[in-house]
Design a protein around this motif. Structure first.
Motif, mmCIF file in Angstrom:
data_model
loop_
_atom_site.group_PDB
_atom_site.id
_atom_site.type_symbol
_atom_site.label_atom_id
_atom_site.label_comp_id
_atom_site.label_asym_id
_atom_site.label_seq_id
_atom_site.Cartn_x
_atom_site.Cartn_y
_atom_site.Cartn_z
ATOM 1 N N GLU A 45 0.926 -1.127 -0.486
ATOM 2 C CA GLU A 45 0.097 -0.437 -0.189
ATOM 3 C C GLU A 45 0.992 1.189 -0.154
ATOM 4 O O GLU A 45 0.603 1.915 -0.913
ATOM 5 C CB GLU A 45 -0.910 0.288 1.428
ATOM 6 C CG GLU A 45 -1.830 -0.817 1.050
ATOM 7 C CD GLU A 45 -3.215 -1.245 2.587
ATOM 8 O OE1 GLU A 45 -3.228 0.280 2.679
ATOM 9 O OE2 GLU A 45 -3.979 -2.031 3.070
ATOM 10 N N PHE A 48 3.004 1.227 -3.179
ATOM 11 C CA PHE A 48 1.335 2.185 -5.024
ATOM 12 C C PHE A 48 0.976 3.578 -4.398
ATOM 13 O O PHE A 48 1.675 3.932 -6.126
ATOM 14 C CB PHE A 48 0.552 1.122 -4.433
ATOM 15 C CG PHE A 48 -0.740 1.321 -5.425
ATOM 16 C CD1 PHE A 48 0.377 0.995 -7.082
ATOM 17 C CD2 PHE A 48 -1.814 1.705 -5.451
ATOM 18 C CE1 PHE A 48 -1.109 1.236 -7.922
ATOM 19 C CE2 PHE A 48 -2.663 1.682 -6.788
ATOM 20 C CZ PHE A 48 -1.536 1.920 -7.947
ATOM 21 N N ALA A 49 0.737 3.833 -2.930
ATOM 22 C CA ALA A 49 1.112 5.181 -2.812
ATOM 23 C C ALA A 49 1.806 6.208 -3.305
ATOM 24 O O ALA A 49 2.199 7.366 -4.343
ATOM 25 C CB ALA A 49 0.107 5.978 -1.186
ATOM 26 N N PHE A 51 4.203 5.396 -5.609
ATOM 27 C CA PHE A 51 4.493 5.015 -7.302
ATOM 28 C C PHE A 51 3.531 6.011 -7.494
ATOM 29 O O PHE A 51 3.839 7.018 -8.326
ATOM 30 C CB PHE A 51 4.053 3.448 -7.791
ATOM 31 C CG PHE A 51 4.251 3.598 -9.196
ATOM 32 C CD1 PHE A 51 4.971 3.377 -9.840
ATOM 33 C CD2 PHE A 51 2.658 2.745 -9.467
ATOM 34 C CE1 PHE A 51 4.728 3.444 -11.170
ATOM 35 C CE2 PHE A 51 2.394 3.649 -11.298
ATOM 36 C CZ PHE A 51 3.562 3.277 -11.631
ATOM 37 N N ARG A 52 2.668 5.978 -7.088
ATOM 38 C CA ARG A 52 0.783 6.642 -8.399
ATOM 39 C C ARG A 52 1.913 8.601 -7.850
ATOM 40 O O ARG A 52 1.228 9.094 -8.924
ATOM 41 C CB ARG A 52 -0.432 6.578 -7.263
ATOM 42 C CG ARG A 52 -0.474 5.785 -8.080
ATOM 43 C CD ARG A 52 -1.430 5.779 -9.743
ATOM 44 N NE ARG A 52 -1.711 4.382 -10.104
ATOM 45 C CZ ARG A 52 -1.992 4.169 -10.637
ATOM 46 N NH1 ARG A 52 -1.662 5.046 -11.684
ATOM 47 N NH2 ARG A 52 -2.805 3.390 -11.220
ATOM 48 N N THR A 53 2.699 8.294 -6.318
ATOM 49 C CA THR A 53 2.690 10.398 -6.494
ATOM 50 C C THR A 53 3.465 10.558 -7.503
ATOM 51 O O THR A 53 3.707 11.518 -8.231
ATOM 52 C CB THR A 53 3.382 10.313 -5.251
ATOM 53 O OG1 THR A 53 2.166 9.502 -3.888
ATOM 54 C CG2 THR A 53 3.134 11.974 -4.961
ATOM 55 N N GLN A 55 4.554 8.988 -10.393
ATOM 56 C CA GLN A 55 3.860 8.925 -11.509
ATOM 57 C C GLN A 55 3.090 10.620 -11.876
ATOM 58 O O GLN A 55 2.992 10.754 -13.290
ATOM 59 C CB GLN A 55 3.192 7.867 -11.782
ATOM 60 C CG GLN A 55 1.973 6.809 -12.934
ATOM 61 C CD GLN A 55 1.688 6.536 -13.172
ATOM 62 O OE1 GLN A 55 0.512 6.435 -12.127
ATOM 63 N NE2 GLN A 55 1.394 5.515 -13.943
ATOM 64 N N ALA A 56 2.260 10.622 -11.107
ATOM 65 C CA ALA A 56 1.693 12.389 -11.675
ATOM 66 C C ALA A 56 2.316 12.877 -11.943
ATOM 67 O O ALA A 56 1.769 13.315 -12.654
ATOM 68 C CB ALA A 56 0.773 12.198 -10.018
ATOM 69 N N ARG A 81 -6.837 11.028 -14.215
ATOM 70 C CA ARG A 81 -5.368 10.410 -13.853
ATOM 71 C C ARG A 81 -4.253 11.842 -13.663
ATOM 72 O O ARG A 81 -3.124 11.816 -12.975
ATOM 73 C CB ARG A 81 -5.023 9.410 -14.839
ATOM 74 C CG ARG A 81 -5.549 7.851 -14.481
ATOM 75 C CD ARG A 81 -4.762 6.743 -15.404
ATOM 76 N NE ARG A 81 -6.201 5.785 -15.348
ATOM 77 C CZ ARG A 81 -5.356 4.650 -15.076
ATOM 78 N NH1 ARG A 81 -3.511 4.437 -15.911
ATOM 79 N NH2 ARG A 81 -5.719 3.734 -15.662
ATOM 80 N N SER A 84 -3.899 14.610 -9.919
ATOM 81 C CA SER A 84 -3.600 14.765 -9.138
ATOM 82 C C SER A 84 -2.011 15.630 -9.555
ATOM 83 O O SER A 84 -1.155 16.111 -8.553
ATOM 84 C CB SER A 84 -2.979 13.318 -8.614
ATOM 85 O OG SER A 84 -2.930 12.668 -9.029
ATOM 86 N N ARG A 93 6.839 14.987 -3.608
ATOM 87 C CA ARG A 93 7.578 13.563 -4.711
ATOM 88 C C ARG A 93 8.810 13.720 -4.044
ATOM 89 O O ARG A 93 9.566 11.802 -4.643
ATOM 90 C CB ARG A 93 8.164 15.007 -6.186
ATOM 91 C CG ARG A 93 8.734 13.970 -6.632
ATOM 92 C CD ARG A 93 8.315 15.061 -8.352
ATOM 93 N NE ARG A 93 9.443 13.983 -9.366
ATOM 94 C CZ ARG A 93 9.354 14.233 -10.169
ATOM 95 N NH1 ARG A 93 9.002 15.455 -10.933
ATOM 96 N NH2 ARG A 93 9.563 13.665 -11.087
#
Length: 146
Positions: A45, A48-49, A51-53, A55-56, A81, A84, A93
């Motif tokens: 978890e 993943f959070a 990674f999404r940060t 990636q965004a 997508r 954010s 970041r």
């Protein structure tokens, strides 16, 4: 190498298919299939959070100007997508990148050099497509030999 804890997160159909693919790979390659725990499951978890940060932030960095100049050009799900991206701060970041660096360290420590970590590509089967039509196969007999 297969991480048993990560594989266990997949649904039964995916796990069965994945296990069959692993056995086939081991048979074809002649390499043993090792099973272990990498320690990754307990961090998923958080990883993943992070990674999404990252990636965004990266996606907005690359495409944000174009998106800003072309409002409405993206499909709603794609636009969502990117929403954010501009809100990721430099500190946020940097923190996410530190978390991902730690993830790499955990996996590097668990996997000897030259080792591949095999994982299911998804946790469950794909949903049925409402637009998919059944295929209609046409069989042709070869011409008779003269």
């Amino acid at each position: 190498m297969v991480d048993e804890e990560l594989t266990a997160l997949a649904g039964p159909e995916v796990r069965a298919s994945f296990e069959a693919a692993c056995r086939a790979l081991a048979l074809r390659s002649g390499l043993p299939l090792a099973r272990t725990s990498t320690g990754a499951a307990e961090h998923l978890e958080e990883w993943f959070a992070a990674f999404r940060t990252v990636q965004a932030a990266q996606a907005w960095e690359q495409h944000g100007d174009w998106i800003t100049r072309h409002p409405g050009a993206l499909a709603p799900d794609v636009a969502a997508r990117f929403e954010s991206g501009p809100r990721v701060t430099a500190a946020g970041r940097a923190e996410a990148e530190q978390i991902l660096s730690g993830a790499r360290q955990v996996l590097d420590a668990a996997l000897p050099p030259g080792t591949a970590l095999l994982l299911p590509a998804t946790s469950g089967p794909a949903p049925p497509s409402p637009t998919r039509r059944p295929r209609r196969w046409k069989w042709y007999a070869p011409p008779p030999c003269a």
